[in-house]
Write an enzyme that holds these catalytic residues in place. Sequence first.
Site, PDB file in Angstrom:
ATOM      1  CB  THR A  23      -0.932  -0.015   1.235  1.00  0.00           C
ATOM      2  OG1 THR A  23      -2.145  -0.677   0.882  1.00  0.00           O
ATOM      3  CG2 THR A  23      -1.320   1.372   1.676  1.00  0.00           C
ATOM      4  CB  CYS A  29      -6.075   4.933   5.623  1.00  0.00           C
ATOM      5  SG  CYS A  29      -7.001   6.035   4.549  1.00  0.00           S
ATOM      6  CG  HIS A  46      -5.610   1.387   2.525  1.00  0.00           C
ATOM      7  ND1 HIS A  46      -4.845   1.866   1.502  1.00  0.00           N
ATOM      8  CD2 HIS A  46      -5.874   2.447   3.302  1.00  0.00           C
ATOM      9  CE1 HIS A  46      -4.659   3.174   1.657  1.00  0.00           C
ATOM     10  NE2 HIS A  46      -5.289   3.547   2.755  1.00  0.00           N
TER      11      HIS A  46
END
Lengths: 162, 205
Positions: A23, A29, A46
């Site tokens: 990611t 997040c 995520h």
Amino acid sequence: MQGIIKVGMADLKVVKEPDILTTLGLGSCVGIALYDRIRKVAGLAHIMLPDSCQIKNNTNKAKFADTAIEILVNEMVKQGASESRMTAKITGGSQMFSFGNSGSDLMKIGYRNTIATKETLNRLKIPIIAEDTGGNYGRTIEFYSYTGELLIKTIGYGVKTI
Amino acid sequence: MSFSLDDMNNTYLDVLKEIGNIGSGNAASALAKMLQKRIDMDVPNVRLLSFEDVAAVLGGEEMVVAGIYFQVEGDIDGNIMFLLDISSSKVLTSMLMGREDYSGDLDEMDRSALQEIGNILSGSYISSLSALTGLKMKLSIPSLCIDMAGAILSVPAIQFSQTFDNVLLIETILTEGDYQVKGNFFLIPDSESFEKLLESLGVYR
């Protein structure tokens, strides 16, 4: 061949050895990396928001800590992982911007995402074996299915493996 | 009925484009006045994008960018973000500081200059919006963050995601001589304010 699978915002993916999950630019997040070390099944979610119950726009289950982690666990079980063997590593949950004392709830969203993630993992009885959360900077992560290691890269805050 | 960005037809987009146009125009003249230079502006590009695509527009999630974030209060509540790529940030701060070299690293003074630039641009943007809609809006102090685009964008994305699955991006290109400054505005009204905004512009059913 080793594949690198990208997990976007409000997204989740499961891979088996030897693939890598990644990611890029995780901010407020939270990235939740689940692992079964025997079957070498790795899953990465995520999430953007803590709780699907508080939001009307909740059709994308991968967006919320409570629902995304449950789906991730199920997807990993489908790939041969055992829920009882799963361990978790969590990262992200930064506060990128601050407005002094007048910080609204929204500014603390990173912290709230982290708390909700821990509560959900706790409810599912998945132990958190490593954590790198908070701060005011972004993180790029790589999760290796053959070792269960989570590599964290930042701009100006170094590189580490948890 | 609550408003969804999926219902957004061309009329809405045109209105938002026009707001973007006027707002950016005023922002550009404010900047020109501050720098005492001639600043040209392209017609802004208003787009509805998914979260994934926004970072791609800015050169990828790991691209280092400067984000200046404001809270908006008044008849409309929400946030506004002004986003600059790092080379545009250097061009702007160097112009402001009167430096000839536009390539040096950003220091503390530059960071505070960037906040001020963000303040002026977002301020003129908000005042055009306010004049156009008759709605009162007040900006908070700026908060600056220089980091990966993905991480910075997570903040407006999270805010949008509470109501929508898309992001509204207003992209403006300012030009001074040979130098281009590419700035992006994100207007992030909360969901009730969004309806109020469209209603005041006469486009909401």
